[in-house]
Scaffold this motif. Structure first.
Motif, PDB file in Angstrom:
ATOM      1  N   ASP A 224    -112.330-125.659  47.265  1.00 27.98           N
ATOM      2  CA  ASP A 224    -112.161-124.219  47.473  1.00 27.98           C
ATOM      3  C   ASP A 224    -113.143-123.374  46.670  1.00 27.98           C
ATOM      4  OD1 ASP A 224    -109.614-124.264  49.096  1.00 27.98           O
ATOM      5  OD2 ASP A 224    -108.910-125.290  47.289  1.00 27.98           O
ATOM      6  N   LYS A 251    -128.757-116.820  44.147  1.00 29.60           N
ATOM      7  CA  LYS A 251    -128.105-116.105  45.241  1.00 29.60           C
ATOM      8  C   LYS A 251    -128.315-116.826  46.569  1.00 29.60           C
ATOM      9  CE  LYS A 251    -128.281-111.546  43.071  1.00 29.60           C
ATOM     10  NZ  LYS A 251    -128.836-110.169  43.129  1.00 29.60           N
ATOM     11  N   GLY A 254    -126.127-119.833  46.585  1.00 36.38           N
ATOM     12  CA  GLY A 254    -124.761-119.358  46.757  1.00 36.38           C
ATOM     13  C   GLY A 254    -124.450-119.032  48.207  1.00 36.38           C
ATOM     14  N   ARG A 255    -125.413-118.450  48.907  1.00 36.10           N
ATOM     15  CA  ARG A 255    -125.215-118.154  50.333  1.00 36.10           C
ATOM     16  C   ARG A 255    -125.119-119.430  51.149  1.00 36.10           C
ATOM     17  NH1 ARG A 255    -128.936-113.915  49.231  1.00 36.10           N
ATOM     18  NH2 ARG A 255    -130.651-115.196  50.001  1.00 36.10           N
ATOM     19  N   GLN A 258    -121.559-120.532  50.781  1.00 31.51           N
ATOM     20  CA  GLN A 258    -120.650-119.691  51.563  1.00 31.51           C
ATOM     21  C   GLN A 258    -120.783-119.965  53.058  1.00 31.51           C
ATOM     22  OE1 GLN A 258    -122.016-115.933  50.042  1.00 31.51           O
ATOM     23  NE2 GLN A 258    -120.310-115.757  48.604  1.00 31.51           N
ATOM     24  N   ASP A 259    -122.015-120.135  53.513  1.00 31.09           N
ATOM     25  CA  ASP A 259    -122.238-120.400  54.936  1.00 31.09           C
ATOM     26  C   ASP A 259    -121.630-121.738  55.365  1.00 31.09           C
ATOM     27  OD1 ASP A 259    -123.583-118.011  55.141  1.00 31.09           O
ATOM     28  OD2 ASP A 259    -125.588-118.906  55.079  1.00 31.09           O
ATOM     29  N   ILE A 262    -117.387-122.780  51.820  1.00 31.95           N
ATOM     30  CA  ILE A 262    -116.711-122.777  50.527  1.00 31.95           C
ATOM     31  C   ILE A 262    -116.138-121.388  50.288  1.00 31.95           C
ATOM     32  CG2 ILE A 262    -116.999-123.061  48.036  1.00 31.95           C
ATOM     33  CD1 ILE A 262    -119.223-125.111  48.723  1.00 31.95           C
ATOM     34  N   ARG A 263    -114.890-121.323  49.900  1.00 33.27           N
ATOM     35  CA  ARG A 263    -114.150-120.055  49.908  1.00 33.27           C
ATOM     36  C   ARG A 263    -114.515-119.115  48.771  1.00 33.27           C
ATOM     37  NH1 ARG A 263    -108.007-121.365  50.223  1.00 33.27           N
ATOM     38  NH2 ARG A 263    -107.920-119.126  50.724  1.00 33.27           N
ATOM     39  N   PHE A 264    -114.854-119.637  47.605  1.00 31.34           N
ATOM     40  CA  PHE A 264    -115.265-118.791  46.482  1.00 31.34           C
ATOM     41  C   PHE A 264    -116.446-119.457  45.796  1.00 31.34           C
ATOM     42  CE2 PHE A 264    -115.516-117.087  42.278  1.00 31.34           C
ATOM     43  CZ  PHE A 264    -115.123-115.758  42.393  1.00 31.34           C
ATOM     44  N   VAL A 265    -117.529-118.710  45.659  1.00 33.11           N
ATOM     45  CA  VAL A 265    -118.757-119.250  45.072  1.00 33.11           C
ATOM     46  C   VAL A 265    -119.229-118.323  43.959  1.00 33.11           C
ATOM     47  CG1 VAL A 265    -121.136-119.960  45.496  1.00 33.11           C
ATOM     48  CG2 VAL A 265    -119.408-120.243  47.295  1.00 33.11           C
ATOM     49  N   SER A 267    -122.566-118.193  41.650  1.00 32.09           N
ATOM     50  CA  SER A 267    -123.877-118.812  41.518  1.00 32.09           C
ATOM     51  C   SER A 267    -124.828-117.850  40.824  1.00 32.09           C
ATOM     52  CB  SER A 267    -124.418-119.198  42.904  1.00 32.09           C
ATOM     53  OG  SER A 267    -125.689-119.830  42.796  1.00 32.09           O
TER      54      SER A 267
END
Length: 288
Positions: A224, A251, A254-255, A258-259, A262-265, A267
């Protein structure tokens, strides 16, 4: 080898009065924090906000990872009073979310799992019971040890991947990439309602395709929360920094996370495993 920090790797001085207050409370219970033992760059910021990540089972690790500032060697006997001391310190600090980690204890039959259980129970017995997050070692792959910690019901269960699979023999010679993935998968399967979390470092020589592969593996085991930060060399005896990633690169990665779903990142260069951990939990709980 890189030794000069780039300008974005600078931290403001903390409020020393608050830092001293936290250190005093910790000393009263003979407690350790990963903030101090692992030389976390966020120590001043977190201590000045009266938060800390407790490190149980002593301050000497039975392993010798080449990135970590925690001392390796022969661990001391387990302090049976430690769970209650952690709970007492958490109460004095007024913590609403408590993060508990440990050194690896391969010398113990259950890898220290029962001590995690006792600490979780002591925290949940406090009058104003905080939410609890554990950051555990791999317990040598022992499933019953892992299951016992899950059954103690921490709100968040974290186990760090640390780096890409190819670098494990160099960075974590006593750990196993697939074993760590299996642990995270089992927590998700057995710990219904428990959020799973992992983290890794950048700057050890990983390739971009390997970072993508690691993120995909993390997604495949249902994690998660992911934390991604810059590796900083604790001493000349540790692995050198191969490269410093710029903030925009964090960043971008991190994107990617997310893509992939993953629900919370988190970075950023100074992100560490438990940095602003309560915020991640509140964000996910608010989305339920």
């Amino acid at each position: 080898m890189l030794s000069i920090f780039p300008p974005w790797l600078k931290k403001r001085m903390p409020i020393l009065r608050e830092v001293h207050g936290v250190k005093t409370i910790l000393a009263e219970g003979a407690l350790h924090t990963v903030c101090e033992e692992a030389m976390c760059p966020n120590l001043g910021e977190c201590f000045s906000q009266r938060t800390a990540t407790f490190m149980i089972l002593g301050d000497i690790c039975s392993r010798n990872c080449r990135f970590c500032a925690v001392r390796g060697g022969r661990p001391a006997p387990v302090d049976e009073r430690e769970p209650e001391n952690v709970a007492r310190a958490a109460g004095k600090l007024g913590l609403r979310h408590v993060v508990v980690t440990s050194v690896s204890r391969d010398d113990l039959e259950d890898g220290g799992a029962s001590h995690f259980v006792a600490t979780i129970r002591a925290l949940k017995a406090l009058p104003d019971s905080p939410t609890v997050e554990v950051l555990t070692p791999d317990f040598g792959g022992e499933e019953e040890a892992l299951r016992s910690v899950i059954e103690a019901r921490p709100e968040v269960f974290n186990h760090n991947m640390e780096t890409v699979e190819r670098l494990y023999p160099l960075v974590r010679p006593q750990a196993d990439y697939q074993r760590s993935l299996r642990l995270l998968k089992m927590v998700k399967q057995w710990g219904h309602g428990i959020y799973t979390k992992t983290g890794f470092m950048l700057g050890l020589g990983e390739r971009q395709d390997e970072v993508r592969g690691l993120l995909q593996d993390i997604v495949d085991v249902g994690c998660d929360i992911v934390t991604i930060g810059q590796y900083l060399r604790p001493s000349p005896h540790h692995l050198p920094v191969v490269c410093f990633y710029e903030p925009w690169e964090f960043k971008k990665i991190g994107r990617w996370a997310q893509d992939l779903g993953i629900r919370f990142v988190a970075s950023e260069p100074f992100v560490r495993s438990s940095y602003q951990a309560r915020g991640a939990l509140l964000t996910l709980a608010g989305r339920e």
